[in-house]
Scaffold this motif. Structure first.
Motif, PDB file in Angstrom:
ATOM      1  N   ALA A  29      37.966  39.527  62.842  1.00 23.37           N
ATOM      2  CA  ALA A  29      37.141  39.870  61.680  1.00 23.37           C
ATOM      3  C   ALA A  29      35.761  39.245  61.765  1.00 23.37           C
ATOM      4  O   ALA A  29      35.599  38.087  62.171  1.00 23.37           O
ATOM      5  CB  ALA A  29      37.829  39.401  60.409  1.00 23.37           C
ATOM      6  N   SER A  30      34.782  40.040  61.372  1.00 20.94           N
ATOM      7  CA  SER A  30      33.410  39.545  61.308  1.00 20.94           C
ATOM      8  C   SER A  30      33.182  38.879  59.950  1.00 20.94           C
ATOM      9  O   SER A  30      34.046  38.910  59.060  1.00 20.94           O
ATOM     10  CB  SER A  30      32.427  40.707  61.471  1.00 20.94           C
ATOM     11  N   THR A  31      32.005  38.296  59.780  1.00 20.98           N
ATOM     12  CA  THR A  31      31.656  37.670  58.497  1.00 20.98           C
ATOM     13  C   THR A  31      31.667  38.706  57.380  1.00 20.98           C
ATOM     14  O   THR A  31      32.159  38.444  56.268  1.00 20.98           O
ATOM     15  CB  THR A  31      30.260  37.020  58.580  1.00 20.98           C
ATOM     16  N   GLU A  32      31.147  39.890  57.687  1.00 16.61           N
ATOM     17  CA  GLU A  32      31.132  40.969  56.677  1.00 16.61           C
ATOM     18  C   GLU A  32      32.548  41.361  56.286  1.00 16.61           C
ATOM     19  O   GLU A  32      32.836  41.623  55.113  1.00 16.61           O
ATOM     20  CB  GLU A  32      30.378  42.192  57.227  1.00 16.61           C
ATOM     21  N   ASP A  33      33.460  41.366  57.289  1.00 16.21           N
ATOM     22  CA  ASP A  33      34.855  41.717  57.015  1.00 16.21           C
ATOM     23  C   ASP A  33      35.493  40.687  56.081  1.00 16.21           C
ATOM     24  O   ASP A  33      36.248  41.026  55.165  1.00 16.21           O
ATOM     25  CB  ASP A  33      35.661  41.806  58.309  1.00 16.21           C
ATOM     26  N   LEU A  34      35.186  39.407  56.331  1.00 17.83           N
ATOM     27  CA  LEU A  34      35.779  38.345  55.511  1.00 17.83           C
ATOM     28  C   LEU A  34      35.273  38.411  54.069  1.00 17.83           C
ATOM     29  O   LEU A  34      36.024  38.191  53.119  1.00 17.83           O
ATOM     30  CB  LEU A  34      35.473  36.985  56.133  1.00 17.83           C
ATOM     31  N   ILE A  35      33.975  38.715  53.939  1.00 23.20           N
ATOM     32  CA  ILE A  35      33.409  38.864  52.587  1.00 23.20           C
ATOM     33  C   ILE A  35      34.059  40.058  51.878  1.00 23.20           C
ATOM     34  O   ILE A  35      34.410  39.986  50.700  1.00 23.20           O
ATOM     35  CB  ILE A  35      31.874  39.028  52.656  1.00 23.20           C
ATOM     36  N   LYS A  36      34.224  41.150  52.619  1.00 21.44           N
ATOM     37  CA  LYS A  36      34.863  42.341  52.063  1.00 21.44           C
ATOM     38  C   LYS A  36      36.310  42.051  51.664  1.00 21.44           C
ATOM     39  O   LYS A  36      36.789  42.492  50.609  1.00 21.44           O
ATOM     40  CB  LYS A  36      34.824  43.468  53.100  1.00 21.44           C
ATOM     41  N   TYR A  37      37.008  41.263  52.496  1.00 21.25           N
ATOM     42  CA  TYR A  37      38.397  40.897  52.213  1.00 21.25           C
ATOM     43  C   TYR A  37      38.485  40.089  50.918  1.00 21.25           C
ATOM     44  O   TYR A  37      39.331  40.358  50.053  1.00 21.25           O
ATOM     45  CB  TYR A  37      38.941  40.079  53.384  1.00 21.25           C
ATOM     46  N   LYS A  38      37.564  39.133  50.774  1.00 24.08           N
ATOM     47  CA  LYS A  38      37.556  38.298  49.572  1.00 24.08           C
ATOM     48  C   LYS A  38      37.275  39.134  48.324  1.00 24.08           C
ATOM     49  O   LYS A  38      37.954  39.007  47.291  1.00 24.08           O
ATOM     50  CB  LYS A  38      36.496  37.207  49.724  1.00 24.08           C
ATOM     51  N   ASN A  39      36.269  40.013  48.416  1.00 24.35           N
ATOM     52  CA  ASN A  39      35.915  40.860  47.264  1.00 24.35           C
ATOM     53  C   ASN A  39      37.038  41.838  46.915  1.00 24.35           C
ATOM     54  O   ASN A  39      37.278  42.144  45.742  1.00 24.35           O
ATOM     55  CB  ASN A  39      34.629  41.633  47.566  1.00 24.35           C
ATOM     56  N   THR A  40      37.738  42.297  47.934  1.00 25.58           N
ATOM     57  CA  THR A  40      38.861  43.216  47.701  1.00 25.58           C
ATOM     58  C   THR A  40      39.963  42.512  46.930  1.00 25.58           C
ATOM     59  O   THR A  40      40.526  43.060  45.971  1.00 25.58           O
ATOM     60  CB  THR A  40      39.414  43.750  49.040  1.00 25.58           C
ATOM     61  N   LEU A  41      40.289  41.291  47.328  1.00 19.42           N
ATOM     62  CA  LEU A  41      41.321  40.523  46.616  1.00 19.42           C
ATOM     63  C   LEU A  41      40.903  40.244  45.169  1.00 19.42           C
ATOM     64  O   LEU A  41      41.732  40.295  44.251  1.00 19.42           O
ATOM     65  CB  LEU A  41      41.604  39.209  47.352  1.00 19.42           C
ATOM     66  N   ILE A  42      39.617  39.960  44.980  1.00 20.71           N
ATOM     67  CA  ILE A  42      39.112  39.720  43.622  1.00 20.71           C
ATOM     68  C   ILE A  42      39.265  40.986  42.768  1.00 20.71           C
ATOM     69  O   ILE A  42      39.698  40.930  41.615  1.00 20.71           O
ATOM     70  CB  ILE A  42      37.639  39.266  43.668  1.00 20.71           C
ATOM     71  N   ASN A  43      38.925  42.130  43.355  1.00 18.63           N
ATOM     72  CA  ASN A  43      39.020  43.391  42.627  1.00 18.63           C
ATOM     73  C   ASN A  43      40.472  43.746  42.299  1.00 18.63           C
ATOM     74  O   ASN A  43      40.777  44.273  41.226  1.00 18.63           O
ATOM     75  CB  ASN A  43      38.378  44.523  43.425  1.00 18.63           C
ATOM     76  N   ILE A  44      41.365  43.462  43.250  1.00 19.41           N
ATOM     77  CA  ILE A  44      42.793  43.696  43.003  1.00 19.41           C
ATOM     78  C   ILE A  44      43.268  42.851  41.824  1.00 19.41           C
ATOM     79  O   ILE A  44      43.979  43.323  40.928  1.00 19.41           O
ATOM     80  CB  ILE A  44      43.637  43.382  44.268  1.00 19.41           C
ATOM     81  N   ASP A  45      42.845  41.585  41.822  1.00 21.97           N
ATOM     82  CA  ASP A  45      43.246  40.677  40.741  1.00 21.97           C
ATOM     83  C   ASP A  45      42.659  41.126  39.398  1.00 21.97           C
ATOM     84  O   ASP A  45      43.332  41.055  38.361  1.00 21.97           O
ATOM     85  CB  ASP A  45      42.797  39.254  41.070  1.00 21.97           C
ATOM     86  N   LYS A  46      41.423  41.625  39.411  1.00 23.94           N
ATOM     87  CA  LYS A  46      40.792  42.119  38.172  1.00 23.94           C
ATOM     88  C   LYS A  46      41.578  43.294  37.590  1.00 23.94           C
ATOM     89  O   LYS A  46      41.796  43.385  36.382  1.00 23.94           O
ATOM     90  CB  LYS A  46      39.353  42.543  38.449  1.00 23.94           C
TER      91      LYS A  46
END
Length: 974
Positions: free
Chosen positions: A711-728
């Motif tokens: 995973a690239s840095t962009e992928d990791l940021i996307k992964y984090k934001n995806t988890l946040i959105n799932i939790d929301k």
């Protein structure tokens, strides 16, 4: 039997706009009217026989410029003719065996057999036109010798027997069929093989009378006629009577099959064969015998025409007016039409035709007619119906929760059961065979027509909530046309194997088995049950809804809040009435015991949920509710729900009562267990919703996690934001559950209890000091609170009318002050109606939210003043009408202190001491402010000074009511 479109395709389409469909009851004069239009009454064509009814549907294409005459005849197919012969033979044998059992002699039985073989009981198929009388007599004798003379058992067993007798009967049926073909070839010099080539054409006859006599010979009511074999006939040419000299243009006149070939059919539904002609033609002319109007099939025909949207095509003709022995014809017809209107009101049909709109004909049965009749016939032909625009953009929004709310499979099955049970087994067996062969009806058993009417009555009620216009009639016509096809497919074609099974029941008792099978395995599953508690097995309502939406009707969005504006209940126990105007949010009903608070709540809930047990308890009072449905963008709809309007499926109510009013009422424990199970279903639905809405995001996060090492840095940021959105998404969807958990734990905290919704084995766990306890161990107040909150959350924020009967019982006083507001936190789309004796619940309410019911008053008046600025004592005095909130002992002390205060300057030392002691006690109580109320004592001194001039007895002031006291004060104002 071929359908209408197949016949028209065989005949070829005609480019003629004016199409007139003639409809009439047996003997009304419909065929005589055709004779006068064609100018063929002297030749008695079309023919009328003894039964005076049309059995061959004939289409007259009247073209003034045509130089010759021609006819196109479509014959029935082999199966139709064979089945008609079989029906006649079976019916004749059934009657003969019955006559034998009644000890009639051989000669009489054979005579009856011969008569029954001549024509079917519904008069639609005549062997006497097709076979010579001597041959019919021979067949009757042969049937007697083979069957009747040798058998006494039930004829059903004879036909079910696959042995020699059945074989012989089938041979006789085949013999009759072949003899019909031989007779046809012998009597008619056509180069035509009957049943091989289905269309017979007669062309290029230039003389009208020669052509008419030829057609009469072919289609007449006598031996040699081919009319029993004909399915449809088209006759073309310059057929218009010479007496009608006016240029009416080319038009098509269709002489439809008569209504009411038998006594049974007269009171039955209109055959589906008529609806194709209603759609095809732009004018429907109904001929009614004026000596007995609307007493047979005419009412049924008009009802069908209106229900299915064809009313603008209808023209009403009264025939035989010369036979009326009345002094005032207009009054007679007005009265007849008025009686019809009243009868049609039962189906919610508003009959529009007035006496002045109808046509009157006197001399139809005569060879020549009067000038007045001739003028009426001309106007009848040339008068065009209203042009209907098939506009799919109607822009009419409908609330489909009201759609088909009157439909119920048990009610329909009972209706169909009455029809089947009175029929002979042979008729039902033949009916099932027709259904298996994909036909729509058999004789007067017309399931498609019955279902069509049953549905269309409810569809009309649904559509007529908007102002009817021509476009709506087009919708009704298109919908009705689709509905017939839908019924044919889903009720008949899709159940082919079931109809076959019903037909094949054999032996003793098979009649009962067959009827029972039809009712319980076919009809009961077809019409849906409208109960709010049952799930239908099919998509009936949804399918019909799609049909309506196809023609421009639009579905209104779901109501955000549904509430009662006004309640009117009359004839409770046949004598008590109530009316009440309600607030949109909270309504608190107060009143003395026995004033009717609980009764009103039960009747509201009983009516909305159609609980006959409750309604019966109060002698089925009349309940009328004015319902308001609020939609988005401040749009709303007002509906009056009463005797004539059923409650739509989206109007819901829940009644929660502290008391067990009936012996079979579930206990608090049983109610709570049931609600916990429903709450579990609600949680599962919530989780399914979360899965659906997060499916794509979870797929993205899983994909990144599986390749995390790359995973690239962009992928990791996307992964984090995806988890946040799932939790929301989870937090938002589960917000009501989190809120409920928080509220319940707030209430249970002081008793060291808590609620857990996260246990994998149960939807809801109660813990005491972190240890699970059974729900039975909860207090009655805790159970009551759980029942209220669980009942609300499982609504999933749907609008509902929540009825609470004295919920404060068993609830802690602190809970009583907060639980209403907490209910609305969980579901703000509720309207709460609550009966109580508790002033704490009435705290902090807006104006019109508190109402009082009086024992002797029928109108419940809301208080105009809010309770927001009151304490409990003020509510007790101003809303509950307590004269005082002070105890008797304190009252006595205040009274004694007041007496001393008024004569303070004259008191003795012991009295002064007693007054000061009373003052200390009163000062330390909630009533202490009275000590310092100077105006109070000044007023009392004024009264004392003026007592000689005042006649009232001041000793009774405590006992007079508020109004009397205000009047008293007004009298002595300075």
């Amino acid at each position: 039997m071929r359908d209408f479109n197949t016949i028209q395709k065989k005949l070829g389409n005609l480019n003629i706009d004016n199409k007139i469909y003639l409809l009439g009851t047996t003997g009304a004069g419909k065929t005589s009217l055709v004779q006068h239009i064609l100018g063929t009454s002297k030749d008695s064509f079309p023919s009328t026989g003894q039964n005076r009814t049309t059995t061959v549907i004939t289409e007259y294409v009247i073209c003034k410029k045509s130089s010759s005459f021609k006819a196109t005849i479509i014959f029935k197919n082999t199966l139709d003719i064979s089945e008609s012969i079989e029906d006649i033979v079976k019916e004749a044998l059934i009657n003969a065996l019955k006559n034998k059992n009644e000890e009639e002699n051989e000669e009489e039985i054979i005579q009856e057999l011969e008569y029954d073989l001549e024509q079917s009981s519904d008069q639609k198929f005549n062997l006497k036109f097709l076979l010579e009388k001597e041959l019919i007599n021979k067949i009757a004798k042969k049937l007697y010798d083979i069957v009747i003379d040798n058998h006494n058992e039930n004829i059903e067993e004879i036909f079910d027997d696959k042995g020699n007798i059945t074989h012989i009967i089938n041979n006789i049926i085949e013999f009759i069929f072949n003899e019909i073909k031989n007779t046809f070839n012998k009597n008619h010099n056509f180069n035509f093989n009957l049943f091989d080539d289905e269309i017979l054409k007669i062309n290029s006859i230039e003389d009208k009378r020669s052509f008419i006599l030829k057609m009469k010979n072919l289609l007449g009511n006598k031996y040699g006629s081919i009319s029993p074999l004909v399915e449809y006939c088209r006759i073309e040419g310059n057929l218009l009577s010479d007496k009608i000299k006016e240029d009416l243009g080319d038009f098509i006149l269709i002489d439809g099959e008569g209504i009411g070939h038998s006594i049974k059919e007269i009171t039955n539904e209109l055959s589906t064969r008529h609806y194709d002609f209603f759609k095809y033609c732009n004018n429907i002319v109904l001929v009614e015998n004026s000596t007995n109007p609307f007493n047979s099939g005419g009412k049924t025909a008009i009802e069908s025409i209106y229900l299915n949207g064809y009313q603008d095509k209808l023209k009403l003709v009264f025939s035989k007016t010369d036979e009326l022995n009345v002094s005032d014809l207009n009054s007679y017809f007005r009265s007849s039409i008025k009686n019809l209107k009243n009868a049609l009101d039962e189906s919610n049909i508003k009959f529009k035709i007035q006496n002045r709109d109808s046509f009157k004909l006197a001399d139809l049965n005569k060879k020549t007619i009067s000038d007045d009749d001739l003028k009426n016939i001309k106007n009848l032909i040339k008068k065009s119906s209203l042009e209907l625009k098939d506009d799919k953009e109607l822009n009419l929004n409908y609330d489909f929760n009201d759609f088909l709310i009157g439909i119920n499979n048990e009610e329909f099955n009972e209706l169909f059961q009455k029809l089947l049970l009175k029929e002979h087994w042979a008729v039902i067996k033949a009916f099932t065979k027709r259904m298996y062969n994909n036909e729509l009806e058999y004789r007067h058993i017309k399931p498609v027509s019955i279902i069509l009417k049953y549905v269309m009555i409810d569809v009309n009620k649904f559509l007529e909530k908007q102002e009817l216009n021509n476009n709506i009639n087009v919708v009704k016509q298109n919908f009705s046309n689709d509905l017939i096809k839908y019924i044919k497919k889903t009720f008949i074609s899709d159940n082919k194997n079931l109809w076959e099974k019903a037909y094949n029941f054999n032996g003793y008792g098979s009649d009962f088995e067959r009827k029972n099978f039809i009712l319980n395995k076919i009809t009961l599953d077809f019409i849906p049950n409208n109960s709010k508690l049952l799930i239908n097995k099919n998509n009936f309502k949804e399918d019909l809804k799609k049909m309506l939406l196809k023609y421009g009707i639009k579905e209104r969005k779901k109501a955000q809040k549904i509430l009662i504006n006004d309640i009117n209940i009359s004839q409770i126990y046949k004598k008590i009435d109530f009316s009440w105007k309600l607030d949109e949010n909270i309504n608190i009903l107060i009143g003395k015991n026995g004033s009717g608070k609980s009764t009103i709540l039960k009747l509201i809930d009983g009516y909305i949920n159609q609980n006959e047990k409750i309604l019966n308890k109060y002698d089925f009072p009349k309940v009328n509710l004015k319902i308001k449905k609020n939609y988005e963008n401040f749009d709303y709809d007002i509906q009056n729900i009463g005797e004539d309007n059923l409650v739509s499926s989206d109007i819901k109510s829940i009644l929660i009562s502290t008391f067990d009013n009936f012996k079979d009422e579930p206990s608090l424990n049983e109610k709570l267990k049931k609600l916990i199970l429903e709450f579990g279903s609600y949680q599962r639905n919530i989780n399914l919703k979360i899965s659906k809405e997060t499916e794509e995001l979870i797929s993205i996060s899983d994909s990144i996690r599986e390749n995390i090492d790359k995973a690239s840095t962009e992928d990791l940021i996307k992964y984090k934001n995806t988890l946040i959105n799932i939790d929301k998404i989870k937090q938002q969807i589960k917000k009501p559950i989190f809120l409920l958990n928080e509220l319940l734990n707030k209430y249970f905290k002081e008793s060291n209890k808590s609620v857990d919704f996260n246990d994998s084995n149960s939807p809801l766990i109660i813990n005491l000091n972190s240890k699970e306890i059974p729900i039975e161990n909860l207090s009655s107040g805790e159970k009551q609170l759980l029942i209220i909150f669980l009942s609300i959350i499982i609504l999933d924020n749907d609008p509902c009318i929540l009825l609470l009967d004295e919920p404060e019982i068993s609830l802690h006083v602190e809970w009583q002050t907060t639980f209403l507001n907490d209910i609305l936190k969980i579901n703000s789309n509720l309207q709460i109606i609550l009966a109580t004796h508790n002033p704490l619940i009435a705290l902090n309410r807006d104006k019109n939210q508190i109402s009082k019911i009086e024992l002797k008053e029928s109108k419940i008046e809301p208080y105009k003043m809010p309770s927001k600025y009151y304490d409990v004592s003020g509510i007790l005095i101003d809303f509950f009408n307590l004269s005082s909130v002070i105890g008797d002992e304190m009252k006595s002390m205040i009274r004694k202190y007041t007496e001393y205060k008024l004569i303070e300057e004259d008191l003795e030392p012991t009295q002064i001491k007693e007054m000061n002691e009373l003052k200390k006690i009163i000062e330390s109580s909630n009533s202490g402010e009275i000590i310092y109320n100077k105006k109070y004592f000044e007023f009392l001194k004024f009264i004392k000074a003026e007592k000689d001039n005042i006649k009232e007895n001041f000793n009774n002031l405590d006992d007079i009511d508020d109004d009397e006291f205000l009047i008293f004060l007004e009298k002595y104002k300075k």
